[in-house]
Motif scaffolding. Sequence first.
Motif, mmCIF file in Angstrom:
data_model
loop_
_atom_site.group_PDB
_atom_site.id
_atom_site.type_symbol
_atom_site.label_atom_id
_atom_site.label_comp_id
_atom_site.label_asym_id
_atom_site.label_seq_id
_atom_site.Cartn_x
_atom_site.Cartn_y
_atom_site.Cartn_z
ATOM 1 N N GLN A 66 -21.306 -12.916 13.489
ATOM 2 C CA GLN A 66 -21.638 -13.445 12.068
ATOM 3 C C GLN A 66 -21.081 -11.997 11.719
ATOM 4 N N LYS A 67 -20.088 -12.286 10.428
ATOM 5 C CA LYS A 67 -19.770 -11.589 9.447
ATOM 6 C C LYS A 67 -20.457 -11.069 8.319
ATOM 7 N N LEU A 68 -19.790 -10.121 8.285
ATOM 8 C CA LEU A 68 -20.891 -10.188 6.361
ATOM 9 C C LEU A 68 -20.031 -10.366 5.314
ATOM 10 N N ASP A 69 -20.586 -10.779 4.509
ATOM 11 C CA ASP A 69 -20.626 -11.719 3.227
ATOM 12 C C ASP A 69 -21.268 -10.528 1.850
ATOM 13 N N LEU A 70 -19.741 -10.467 1.282
ATOM 14 C CA LEU A 70 -20.094 -8.990 0.502
ATOM 15 C C LEU A 70 -19.063 -9.834 -0.799
ATOM 16 N N ASP A 84 -18.840 -0.044 9.240
ATOM 17 C CA ASP A 84 -18.172 -1.345 9.936
ATOM 18 C C ASP A 84 -17.817 -2.440 9.344
ATOM 19 N N LEU A 85 -16.983 -2.510 8.715
ATOM 20 C CA LEU A 85 -16.675 -3.665 8.058
ATOM 21 C C LEU A 85 -15.122 -4.646 8.374
ATOM 22 N N GLN A 86 -15.560 -4.824 9.546
ATOM 23 C CA GLN A 86 -14.708 -5.825 10.112
ATOM 24 C C GLN A 86 -14.686 -7.170 10.055
ATOM 25 N N GLY A 87 -13.714 -8.087 9.338
ATOM 26 C CA GLY A 87 -14.100 -9.451 10.080
ATOM 27 C C GLY A 87 -14.532 -9.204 8.418
ATOM 28 N N ALA A 88 -14.767 -8.253 7.690
ATOM 29 C CA ALA A 88 -15.855 -8.494 6.285
ATOM 30 C C ALA A 88 -14.869 -9.556 5.134
ATOM 31 N N ASP A 89 -16.295 -10.446 4.463
ATOM 32 C CA ASP A 89 -15.779 -11.697 3.143
ATOM 33 C C ASP A 89 -16.107 -10.739 2.156
ATOM 34 N N LEU A 90 -14.508 -9.794 1.029
ATOM 35 C CA LEU A 90 -14.805 -9.376 0.047
ATOM 36 C C LEU A 90 -14.479 -9.744 -0.614
ATOM 37 N N ARG A 91 -14.222 -11.245 -0.340
ATOM 38 C CA ARG A 91 -13.332 -11.914 -1.936
ATOM 39 C C ARG A 91 -14.095 -11.909 -3.518
ATOM 40 N N GLY A 92 -12.935 -11.662 -3.995
ATOM 41 C CA GLY A 92 -13.520 -11.232 -5.501
ATOM 42 C C GLY A 92 -14.767 -10.152 -5.658
ATOM 43 N N ALA A 93 -14.807 -9.709 -4.653
ATOM 44 C CA ALA A 93 -15.837 -8.142 -4.876
ATOM 45 C C ALA A 93 -14.806 -7.373 -5.943
ATOM 46 N N ARG A 94 -16.002 -6.609 -6.304
ATOM 47 C CA ARG A 94 -15.349 -5.388 -7.086
ATOM 48 C C ARG A 94 -15.913 -3.758 -6.306
ATOM 49 N N LEU A 95 -14.534 -3.263 -6.281
ATOM 50 C CA LEU A 95 -14.462 -2.144 -6.330
ATOM 51 C C LEU A 95 -13.988 -0.772 -5.829
ATOM 52 N N ASN A 96 -14.067 -0.512 -7.550
ATOM 53 C CA ASN A 96 -13.798 -0.056 -8.149
ATOM 54 C C ASN A 96 -13.907 1.655 -8.101
ATOM 55 N N ASP A 112 -8.184 -11.535 -3.441
ATOM 56 C CA ASP A 112 -8.429 -11.399 -4.992
ATOM 57 C C ASP A 112 -9.841 -10.026 -5.399
ATOM 58 N N VAL A 113 -10.787 -9.195 -4.540
ATOM 59 C CA VAL A 113 -10.581 -7.361 -4.952
ATOM 60 C C VAL A 113 -9.853 -6.648 -5.842
ATOM 61 N N TRP A 114 -11.258 -6.330 -6.518
ATOM 62 C CA TRP A 114 -10.426 -5.452 -7.755
ATOM 63 C C TRP A 114 -10.870 -4.111 -7.122
ATOM 64 N N ALA A 115 -10.244 -3.218 -7.002
ATOM 65 C CA ALA A 115 -10.277 -2.351 -6.160
ATOM 66 C C ALA A 115 -9.898 -0.882 -7.149
ATOM 67 N N LEU A 116 -9.015 -0.924 -8.234
ATOM 68 C CA LEU A 116 -8.627 0.013 -9.006
ATOM 69 C C LEU A 116 -9.358 1.519 -8.696
ATOM 70 N N LEU A 125 -7.313 -1.459 8.272
ATOM 71 C CA LEU A 125 -7.347 -2.439 7.553
ATOM 72 C C LEU A 125 -6.362 -3.300 8.421
ATOM 73 N N SER A 126 -5.918 -3.538 9.425
ATOM 74 C CA SER A 126 -4.416 -4.352 10.470
ATOM 75 C C SER A 126 -5.411 -6.022 10.582
ATOM 76 N N GLY A 127 -4.180 -6.719 10.355
ATOM 77 C CA GLY A 127 -4.655 -7.632 9.755
ATOM 78 C C GLY A 127 -5.112 -8.132 8.313
ATOM 79 N N ALA A 128 -5.739 -7.716 7.442
ATOM 80 C CA ALA A 128 -5.973 -8.035 6.750
ATOM 81 C C ALA A 128 -6.364 -8.606 5.405
ATOM 82 N N ARG A 129 -6.334 -9.755 5.239
ATOM 83 C CA ARG A 129 -5.761 -10.386 2.817
ATOM 84 C C ARG A 129 -6.230 -9.322 2.252
ATOM 85 N N LEU A 130 -4.777 -8.944 1.768
ATOM 86 C CA LEU A 130 -5.591 -8.637 -0.096
ATOM 87 C C LEU A 130 -4.389 -9.837 -0.633
#
Length: 270
Positions: A66-70, A84-96, A112-116, A125-130
């Motif tokens: 299972q992957k963490l869904d945030l 450990d957030l390996q493979g986590a789904d952070l689409r559209g999360a706000r991490l400012n 679509d993450v917001w991490a200002l 973040l190897s292999g991550a999608r941003l």
Amino acid sequence: MMPFTRSRWAIRLVAFALGAVAPAFPARISAQGMMSGVDLNTPAFTQAELSRADIEGLIAKLKPGQKLDLAGKSLNALDLSKLDLQGADLRGARLNHANLSGADLRGAVLDDVWALGADLSGADLSGARLFGAQMLHARFDRADLSGARLAGDFTGAHFAGAKLAGADGSADMKNQSMGLMHAVMRSADLRGADLARADFSRADLEFAQLNDADLSRADLSHADVAGADLRGARLEGANLDGADVASAHIDAAAAKNFSRAINLDRALKD
């Protein structure tokens, strides 16, 4: 059904970012350049709906595979360092302004993450999608982004000593009608970064600091490197065809590597 115009995509993206609607359609298409349409002072962009303890509890409950869904969560200003957030789904999360230093984000989805202003120093973040990420002034010093997809806004971000070998910041040529998505690293600090074999074709590296960066075999074709500082950069085998080097600082001895760039006569050869 009425077709979605670019303006309607923009309205939907803003609504999704504020938590008003579910992402029934891919919000990432118009993510780039959306800063002017969002009120960053709202709770969605300044507060957190979960605590670090909450997230640690969710991680502990994950079953094998299972992957963490945030996705879509407001996690602003949280201390998530070394999680450990390996493979986590952070689409559209706000991490400012969140602290993700040293976190394991291998293969994570941050579309679509917001991490200002977020701190990802030393994160993996190897292999991550941003894709469509809004990460202006974020810190990636010494982070590992090898093989990551970087089609977002990283204006003013810090990548000093980071690993971006094989990263893909190239333009997404499939969605040109909706706005060309590519890496924007305007005024970014990439001093000493490893960009060997990275693809930054058509990317925006205007005024970026690339001193002593490893750009060997990197693809910078048609990229905007105007005003960038490339002194001391390794350029063996780099593709600079059509790259705009107006007012860029380059080593005089390395000028031969820029023979197919444009505005070479306007470059500053030191």
